[in-house]
Motif scaffolding. Structure first.
Motif, short mmCIF file in Angstrom:
data_model
loop_
_atom_site.label_atom_id
_atom_site.label_comp_id
_atom_site.label_asym_id
_atom_site.label_seq_id
_atom_site.Cartn_x
_atom_site.Cartn_y
_atom_site.Cartn_z
N UNK A 4 14.22 31.75 45.10
CA UNK A 4 15.20 32.82 45.17
C UNK A 4 14.98 33.67 46.41
N UNK A 5 16.10 34.04 47.04
CA UNK A 5 16.03 34.91 48.22
C UNK A 5 16.44 36.33 47.92
N UNK A 6 16.67 36.65 46.66
CA UNK A 6 17.10 37.98 46.24
C UNK A 6 16.61 38.24 44.83
N UNK A 7 16.56 39.50 44.39
CA UNK A 7 16.16 39.79 43.01
C UNK A 7 17.09 39.12 42.01
N UNK A 8 16.54 38.76 40.87
CA UNK A 8 17.28 38.07 39.83
C UNK A 8 17.93 39.07 38.89
N UNK A 9 19.20 38.85 38.58
CA UNK A 9 19.95 39.71 37.66
C UNK A 9 20.62 38.81 36.63
N UNK A 10 19.99 38.63 35.45
CA UNK A 10 20.55 37.70 34.47
C UNK A 10 21.52 38.35 33.49
N UNK A 11 22.46 37.54 32.99
CA UNK A 11 23.35 37.96 31.92
C UNK A 11 23.52 36.75 31.00
N UNK A 12 23.67 37.00 29.70
CA UNK A 12 23.71 35.93 28.71
C UNK A 12 24.97 36.06 27.87
N UNK A 13 25.65 34.94 27.63
CA UNK A 13 26.87 34.92 26.82
C UNK A 13 26.70 33.96 25.64
N UNK A 14 27.20 34.37 24.49
CA UNK A 14 27.30 33.45 23.36
C UNK A 14 26.15 33.50 22.37
N UNK A 15 25.27 34.52 22.46
CA UNK A 15 24.16 34.61 21.51
C UNK A 15 24.02 36.05 21.02
N UNK A 16 23.19 36.22 20.00
CA UNK A 16 22.94 37.55 19.44
C UNK A 16 22.13 38.40 20.42
N UNK A 17 22.22 39.73 20.24
CA UNK A 17 21.50 40.66 21.13
C UNK A 17 20.00 40.38 21.14
N UNK A 18 19.46 40.02 19.99
CA UNK A 18 18.03 39.74 19.90
C UNK A 18 17.64 38.59 20.81
#
Length: 208
Positions: free
Chosen positions: A23-37
């Motif tokens: 990676x050449x930049x900080x990682x910013x993840x997002x998740x779709x389709x699962x529970x908050x936990x």
């Protein structure tokens, strides 16, 4: 400790070409389709792997907003209904068809900046019987590990990057060492020559 004969295959693709990128930049993840936990578990896995690599996470990417997108689904056709996903992944219709034909349960797409460093990753997971049998912490850690570096497309076909310590999934120490070496500041962000594996081995004490 791995030597060069074990490191080189990790970045040698099925077509015989060598390619390693970080990676050449900080990682910013997002998740779709699962529970908050589960979202918290996944983000925690990325935080742990970034800490291991000496890399950073951030709240937002100035260019993309988020740069790691994880999509969980029960059927690959569900991806076609995700708003604007086809704009982010123009090849989506063809990809969905290939995944269905292959009966695949996971797939990753990387995007790269002008230097060849990773700038985005799209992770698609179809929760079939096999993936549902994987403990959530192992699934989260496995995806983070396979996204922190551009490994070969066949790197972990035979051996998982994870091991079990009791009932807990952990990263295999030798794989952790390779990740740290790839992220050594003196190493290039992208390499397409197998001599790169020699330099990684030297940093592991595996001989050059």
């Amino acid at each position: 400790m791995m030597d060069v004969t074990e490191i080189e295959p990790l970045f040698t693709r099925a077509d015989g070409s060598y390619l390693c990128a970080r990676w050449g930049r900080p990682i910013v993840p997002v998740v779709f389709g699962v529970e908050d936990e589960t979202v918290a578990l996944l983000k925690g896995a990325f935080e742990a792997v970034c800490l291991l690599a000496g890399h950073q996470m951030a709240e937002t990417d100035p260019e993309l907003g988020v740069n790691v997108m994880m999509f969980f689904c029960r059927d690959w056709d569900e991806l076609a209904a995700v708003k604007d996903l086809d704009r982010l992944v123009p090849e989506l219709p063809e990809l969905v068809g290939r995944l269905i034909r292959a009966d695949a349960n996971q797939y990753r797409i990387f995007r790269f900046d002008e230097s060849g460093a990773i700038k985005a990753c799209f992770i698609f997971l179809r929760m079939d019987v096999a993936l549902e049998a994987v403990p959530a912490d192992a699934l989260a850690l496995g995806q983070a590990v396979q996204s922190i570096v551009l490994w070969s497309d066949v790197a972990f076909n035979r051996t998982s990057p994870l091991a079990m310590a009791g009932d807990k999934a952990v990263l295999r120490p030798e794989v952790a060492d390779v990740i740290r070496a790839v992220y050594d500041p003196v190493m290039p962000a992208v390499a397409q020559d197998a001599s790169h594996a020699l330099r990684l081995a030297a940093r592991l004490g595996g001989g050059a």
